[in-house]
Design an enzyme around this catalytic site. Sequence first.
Site, PDB file in Angstrom:
ATOM      1  N   GLN A 162      35.963  37.591  31.277  1.00 23.00           N
ATOM      2  CA  GLN A 162      35.293  37.725  32.577  1.00 23.00           C
ATOM      3  C   GLN A 162      35.707  38.988  33.331  1.00 23.00           C
ATOM      4  OE1 GLN A 162      32.756  35.700  33.388  1.00 23.00           O
ATOM      5  NE2 GLN A 162      33.158  34.902  31.347  1.00 23.00           N
ATOM      6  N   ASN A 163      36.662  39.732  32.808  1.00 25.63           N
ATOM      7  CA  ASN A 163      37.059  40.973  33.466  1.00 25.63           C
ATOM      8  C   ASN A 163      35.961  42.006  33.223  1.00 25.63           C
ATOM      9  OD1 ASN A 163      38.357  43.614  33.965  1.00 25.63           O
ATOM     10  ND2 ASN A 163      40.170  42.341  34.306  1.00 25.63           N
ATOM     11  N   ALA A 164      35.523  42.664  34.276  1.00 25.05           N
ATOM     12  CA  ALA A 164      34.391  43.593  34.193  1.00 25.05           C
ATOM     13  C   ALA A 164      34.798  45.015  33.819  1.00 25.05           C
ATOM     14  CB  ALA A 164      33.647  43.602  35.532  1.00 25.05           C
TER      15      ALA A 164
ATOM     16  N   SER B 215      38.588  45.166  38.790  1.00 22.44           N
ATOM     17  CA  SER B 215      37.638  44.675  37.786  1.00 22.44           C
ATOM     18  C   SER B 215      37.872  43.205  37.460  1.00 22.44           C
ATOM     19  CB  SER B 215      37.743  45.509  36.511  1.00 22.44           C
ATOM     20  OG  SER B 215      39.031  45.389  35.930  1.00 22.44           O
TER      21      SER B 215
END
Length: 163
Positions: A38-40, A138
């Site tokens: 889920q880290n962008a 992020s």
Amino acid sequence: MKKLAFGPVVDDQTRLLILGSLPGDASLKAAQYYAHPQNAFWRLIGGVIGRDLAALAYLDRLDALKGAGVGLWDVIASAERAGSLDAAIRSPEAADLVGLIDSLPTLRVVAFNGATAAKMGRRVLDGRGVTLIDLPSSSPAHARPLAEKVERWAVLKPFVALE
């Protein structure tokens, strides 16, 4: 539990250095920067350099960053932390940021991925002759819309080499 950062991902062509705080549990387990699904990060920096980094294997992502003149590291070398949240960091030991930036002949800008990285990194790097940019984290724990993060991270585009 004491957690250790990874080594820097840089070379002598690094113009932009992105500093996070300390890898989270998913990253430490995978031994990869920004491994939490889920880290962008990979989508955000991919947009900056014009590549779909999320679709690449990890080592290819790192090669693409280096090819664009982008390096990665963290402001914390080690710390006690339960879980992955920056708020849980205790007894941080600073990374040798000055030593690293002094070894990068083409470095023009340092960008901080999140408030913790900015707070700690600015203490060390203010006045060192390099442009400093604060970015929204992020991390999925930093609840801002992705579109807002994309817009804010776009400020990095002038500092990268597009392929």
